[in-house]
Motif scaffolding. Sequence first.
Motif, PDB file in Angstrom:
ATOM      1  N   ASN A 108       0.850  -1.188   0.000  1.00 22.51           N
ATOM      2  CA  ASN A 108       0.000   0.000   0.000  1.00 22.51           C
ATOM      3  C   ASN A 108       0.886   1.238   0.000  1.00 22.51           C
ATOM      4  O   ASN A 108       1.815   1.352   0.815  1.00 22.51           O
ATOM      5  CB  ASN A 108      -0.910   0.003   1.237  1.00 22.51           C
ATOM      6  CG  ASN A 108      -2.050   0.999   1.106  1.00 22.51           C
ATOM      7  OD1 ASN A 108      -1.905   2.038   0.468  1.00 22.51           O
ATOM      8  ND2 ASN A 108      -3.189   0.690   1.708  1.00 22.51           N
ATOM      9  N   MET A 109       0.590   2.173  -0.913  1.00 20.90           N
ATOM     10  CA  MET A 109       1.375   3.405  -1.015  1.00 20.90           C
ATOM     11  C   MET A 109       0.837   4.513  -0.121  1.00 20.90           C
ATOM     12  O   MET A 109       1.320   5.643  -0.195  1.00 20.90           O
ATOM     13  CB  MET A 109       1.373   3.884  -2.461  1.00 20.90           C
ATOM     14  CG  MET A 109       2.192   3.039  -3.412  1.00 20.90           C
ATOM     15  SD  MET A 109       3.961   3.178  -3.127  1.00 20.90           S
ATOM     16  CE  MET A 109       4.255   4.870  -3.654  1.00 20.90           C
ATOM     17  N   GLN A 110      -0.120   4.195   0.717  1.00 17.85           N
ATOM     18  CA  GLN A 110      -0.682   5.222   1.591  1.00 17.85           C
ATOM     19  C   GLN A 110       0.396   5.780   2.511  1.00 17.85           C
ATOM     20  O   GLN A 110       1.106   5.042   3.182  1.00 17.85           O
ATOM     21  CB  GLN A 110      -1.818   4.643   2.412  1.00 17.85           C
ATOM     22  CG  GLN A 110      -2.615   5.690   3.170  1.00 17.85           C
ATOM     23  CD  GLN A 110      -3.863   5.110   3.793  1.00 17.85           C
ATOM     24  OE1 GLN A 110      -4.001   3.904   3.888  1.00 17.85           O
ATOM     25  NE2 GLN A 110      -4.773   5.975   4.197  1.00 17.85           N
ATOM     26  N   GLY A 111       0.531   7.093   2.516  1.00 20.77           N
ATOM     27  CA  GLY A 111       1.545   7.730   3.341  1.00 20.77           C
ATOM     28  C   GLY A 111       2.931   7.719   2.729  1.00 20.77           C
ATOM     29  O   GLY A 111       3.894   8.136   3.385  1.00 20.77           O
ATOM     30  N   LYS A 112       3.068   7.251   1.471  1.00 21.22           N
ATOM     31  CA  LYS A 112       4.363   7.190   0.806  1.00 21.22           C
ATOM     32  C   LYS A 112       4.365   8.091  -0.423  1.00 21.22           C
ATOM     33  O   LYS A 112       3.320   8.341  -1.036  1.00 21.22           O
ATOM     34  CB  LYS A 112       4.680   5.755   0.361  1.00 21.22           C
ATOM     35  CG  LYS A 112       4.624   4.719   1.475  1.00 21.22           C
ATOM     36  CD  LYS A 112       5.797   4.847   2.424  1.00 21.22           C
ATOM     37  CE  LYS A 112       5.788   3.706   3.441  1.00 21.22           C
ATOM     38  NZ  LYS A 112       6.924   3.819   4.388  1.00 21.22           N
ATOM     39  N   PHE A 145      -6.978  15.417  -6.928  1.00 24.58           N
ATOM     40  CA  PHE A 145      -6.087  16.459  -6.408  1.00 24.58           C
ATOM     41  C   PHE A 145      -5.441  16.022  -5.092  1.00 24.58           C
ATOM     42  O   PHE A 145      -4.218  16.101  -4.917  1.00 24.58           O
ATOM     43  CB  PHE A 145      -6.887  17.750  -6.201  1.00 24.58           C
ATOM     44  CG  PHE A 145      -6.079  18.884  -5.619  1.00 24.58           C
ATOM     45  CD1 PHE A 145      -5.224  19.615  -6.418  1.00 24.58           C
ATOM     46  CD2 PHE A 145      -6.183  19.213  -4.279  1.00 24.58           C
ATOM     47  CE1 PHE A 145      -4.471  20.660  -5.891  1.00 24.58           C
ATOM     48  CE2 PHE A 145      -5.444  20.242  -3.736  1.00 24.58           C
ATOM     49  CZ  PHE A 145      -4.586  20.974  -4.544  1.00 24.58           C
ATOM     50  N   ARG A 146      -6.261  15.512  -4.191  1.00 23.03           N
ATOM     51  CA  ARG A 146      -5.747  15.121  -2.868  1.00 23.03           C
ATOM     52  C   ARG A 146      -4.778  13.938  -2.962  1.00 23.03           C
ATOM     53  O   ARG A 146      -3.696  13.962  -2.370  1.00 23.03           O
ATOM     54  CB  ARG A 146      -6.923  14.774  -1.959  1.00 23.03           C
ATOM     55  CG  ARG A 146      -6.502  14.382  -0.539  1.00 23.03           C
ATOM     56  CD  ARG A 146      -7.696  14.053   0.333  1.00 23.03           C
ATOM     57  NE  ARG A 146      -8.433  12.905  -0.166  1.00 23.03           N
ATOM     58  CZ  ARG A 146      -9.624  12.974  -0.754  1.00 23.03           C
ATOM     59  NH1 ARG A 146     -10.198  14.150  -0.953  1.00 23.03           N
ATOM     60  NH2 ARG A 146     -10.240  11.890  -1.173  1.00 23.03           N
ATOM     61  N   THR A 147      -5.141  12.916  -3.718  1.00 26.34           N
ATOM     62  CA  THR A 147      -4.325  11.709  -3.777  1.00 26.34           C
ATOM     63  C   THR A 147      -3.020  11.949  -4.516  1.00 26.34           C
ATOM     64  O   THR A 147      -1.969  11.450  -4.103  1.00 26.34           O
ATOM     65  CB  THR A 147      -5.111  10.573  -4.465  1.00 26.34           C
ATOM     66  OG1 THR A 147      -6.392  10.436  -3.832  1.00 26.34           O
ATOM     67  CG2 THR A 147      -4.361   9.262  -4.360  1.00 26.34           C
ATOM     68  N   SER A 148      -3.061  12.702  -5.613  1.00 30.83           N
ATOM     69  CA  SER A 148      -1.829  12.974  -6.364  1.00 30.83           C
ATOM     70  C   SER A 148      -0.843  13.775  -5.519  1.00 30.83           C
ATOM     71  O   SER A 148       0.367  13.501  -5.540  1.00 30.83           O
ATOM     72  CB  SER A 148      -2.152  13.711  -7.664  1.00 30.83           C
ATOM     73  OG  SER A 148      -2.758  14.963  -7.401  1.00 30.83           O
ATOM     74  N   HIS A 149      -1.332  14.743  -4.755  1.00 30.39           N
ATOM     75  CA  HIS A 149      -0.442  15.519  -3.895  1.00 30.39           C
ATOM     76  C   HIS A 149       0.097  14.660  -2.754  1.00 30.39           C
ATOM     77  O   HIS A 149       1.236  14.844  -2.323  1.00 30.39           O
ATOM     78  CB  HIS A 149      -1.171  16.751  -3.355  1.00 30.39           C
ATOM     79  CG  HIS A 149      -1.232  17.896  -4.334  1.00 30.39           C
ATOM     80  ND1 HIS A 149      -1.973  17.834  -5.492  1.00 30.39           N
ATOM     81  CD2 HIS A 149      -0.614  19.110  -4.327  1.00 30.39           C
ATOM     82  CE1 HIS A 149      -1.829  18.980  -6.156  1.00 30.39           C
ATOM     83  NE2 HIS A 149      -1.028  19.754  -5.478  1.00 30.39           N
ATOM     84  N   MET A 150      -0.691  13.735  -2.268  1.00 27.65           N
ATOM     85  CA  MET A 150      -0.230  12.853  -1.203  1.00 27.65           C
ATOM     86  C   MET A 150       0.919  11.970  -1.688  1.00 27.65           C
ATOM     87  O   MET A 150       1.849  11.669  -0.942  1.00 27.65           O
ATOM     88  CB  MET A 150      -1.388  11.977  -0.719  1.00 27.65           C
ATOM     89  CG  MET A 150      -1.034  11.049   0.431  1.00 27.65           C
ATOM     90  SD  MET A 150      -2.450  10.065   0.969  1.00 27.65           S
ATOM     91  CE  MET A 150      -2.684   9.036  -0.475  1.00 27.65           C
ATOM     92  N   LEU A 151       0.877  11.586  -2.976  1.00 27.13           N
ATOM     93  CA  LEU A 151       1.936  10.753  -3.544  1.00 27.13           C
ATOM     94  C   LEU A 151       3.133  11.565  -4.019  1.00 27.13           C
ATOM     95  O   LEU A 151       4.151  10.994  -4.412  1.00 27.13           O
ATOM     96  CB  LEU A 151       1.386   9.942  -4.724  1.00 27.13           C
ATOM     97  CG  LEU A 151       0.380   8.842  -4.385  1.00 27.13           C
ATOM     98  CD1 LEU A 151      -0.229   8.266  -5.663  1.00 27.13           C
ATOM     99  CD2 LEU A 151       1.042   7.734  -3.577  1.00 27.13           C
ATOM    100  N   GLY A 152       3.016  12.883  -4.004  1.00 31.27           N
ATOM    101  CA  GLY A 152       4.119  13.729  -4.445  1.00 31.27           C
ATOM    102  C   GLY A 152       4.082  14.064  -5.922  1.00 31.27           C
ATOM    103  O   GLY A 152       5.034  14.653  -6.445  1.00 31.27           O
ATOM    104  N   ASN A 240      -4.378   3.813  -6.781  1.00 30.78           N
ATOM    105  CA  ASN A 240      -4.014   3.035  -7.955  1.00 30.78           C
ATOM    106  C   ASN A 240      -4.131   3.865  -9.228  1.00 30.78           C
ATOM    107  O   ASN A 240      -3.292   3.763 -10.127  1.00 30.78           O
ATOM    108  CB  ASN A 240      -4.899   1.789  -8.058  1.00 30.78           C
ATOM    109  CG  ASN A 240      -4.609   0.776  -6.966  1.00 30.78           C
ATOM    110  OD1 ASN A 240      -3.486   0.704  -6.472  1.00 30.78           O
ATOM    111  ND2 ASN A 240      -5.612   0.019  -6.576  1.00 30.78           N
ATOM    112  N   VAL A 241      -5.173   4.696  -9.307  1.00 33.46           N
ATOM    113  CA  VAL A 241      -5.357   5.547 -10.475  1.00 33.46           C
ATOM    114  C   VAL A 241      -4.184   6.519 -10.621  1.00 33.46           C
ATOM    115  O   VAL A 241      -3.617   6.696 -11.710  1.00 33.46           O
ATOM    116  CB  VAL A 241      -6.693   6.315 -10.389  1.00 33.46           C
ATOM    117  CG1 VAL A 241      -6.754   7.414 -11.459  1.00 33.46           C
ATOM    118  CG2 VAL A 241      -7.869   5.361 -10.550  1.00 33.46           C
TER     119      VAL A 241
END
Length: 318
Positions: A108-112, A145-152, A240-241
């Motif tokens: 899981n990439m959550q938090g990474k 927007f939120r998820t892409s920024h969370m992944l960097g 995943n998206v």
Amino acid sequence: MSLLSKVAPMTWVPLECCEVVEGQYYRNTLSEDQTRRLIAFSRLIPDVRLQTIRNGLQALGYSQSPYLQELGMKVDPNPMTLAGRILPTPTLACGENSAIQPRNGRWNMQGKNVYEPAIVQGCAIIIYDGRFGEEAERHLKQSLFRTSHMLGILGMPADPPVLRRSATGEAYWNHLREVGLMHQRAKGNMPNLIIVVLPDSGPRDLYVRIKNAGDIKIGVATQCLKAGRCVTVSEEYYLNVCLKINAKLGGTNFVLNPETFPLLTDPTVPSIVMGAHVVHPDPSESFRPSYAAVVGDEEIPHIYGESRRIELLVPFQD
């Protein structure tokens, strides 16, 4: 008007007098619902899948089949057992010197952060589902927007321009061009990413036409999403998206830790990893050929992306 069924040359029987025999082998293309259930079955973890197969074997009742009994044949309900070993799980390196240790084939990439983030120079959205309302559109924009920024991932806009069109017709490349010009008028540049929301039950070839328009005719990355999945509250789905988007725009999601496979990652010993895949047409499309492709990569740490089913090509030298 009575419908007829042809059962032999010069022999026709009224359709209402016919009965469909159960259990026939189906060679045509599966429906969307059947395909969805097949994919869901393929994603089951091994022990659950094995139990499902055993349940199906029991339902088929081979042991009570008069045909097998007449031939003196038996079907062993127990699966074949082979000796094997579990290889050590490789460690994945992510952005900001972080790492992930997959467990049971998952991670899981959550938090990474991704290892090398791509840059979204412009993004626009095309919606082909008339039932995809303003609330769903807002949820889609916020989630991306939120998820892409969370992944960097850099540059994903909070409010990209949206074009709504009908899924009927064939000139989908015109829609991509239209939304690109829409973005240029609003933002001053052409987008390098177009999000496409597809209807849950639209034309079967819609996805293929969108990919053909984006990859071949226009030259822009496209990310297709089913309308029903876009309204999900699952953060894992949008993770995943966004990982797919990052890879399509030239970024790297994660790499193998060099210490995991020192033989392959040793710079003094050049190595190459090759992969092959075959795509077969539907059984009903006998006029279409099968396509085989082979790829190779010398950047060994960067090849680890997502799990794929392995298919043996024999003979490989051909």
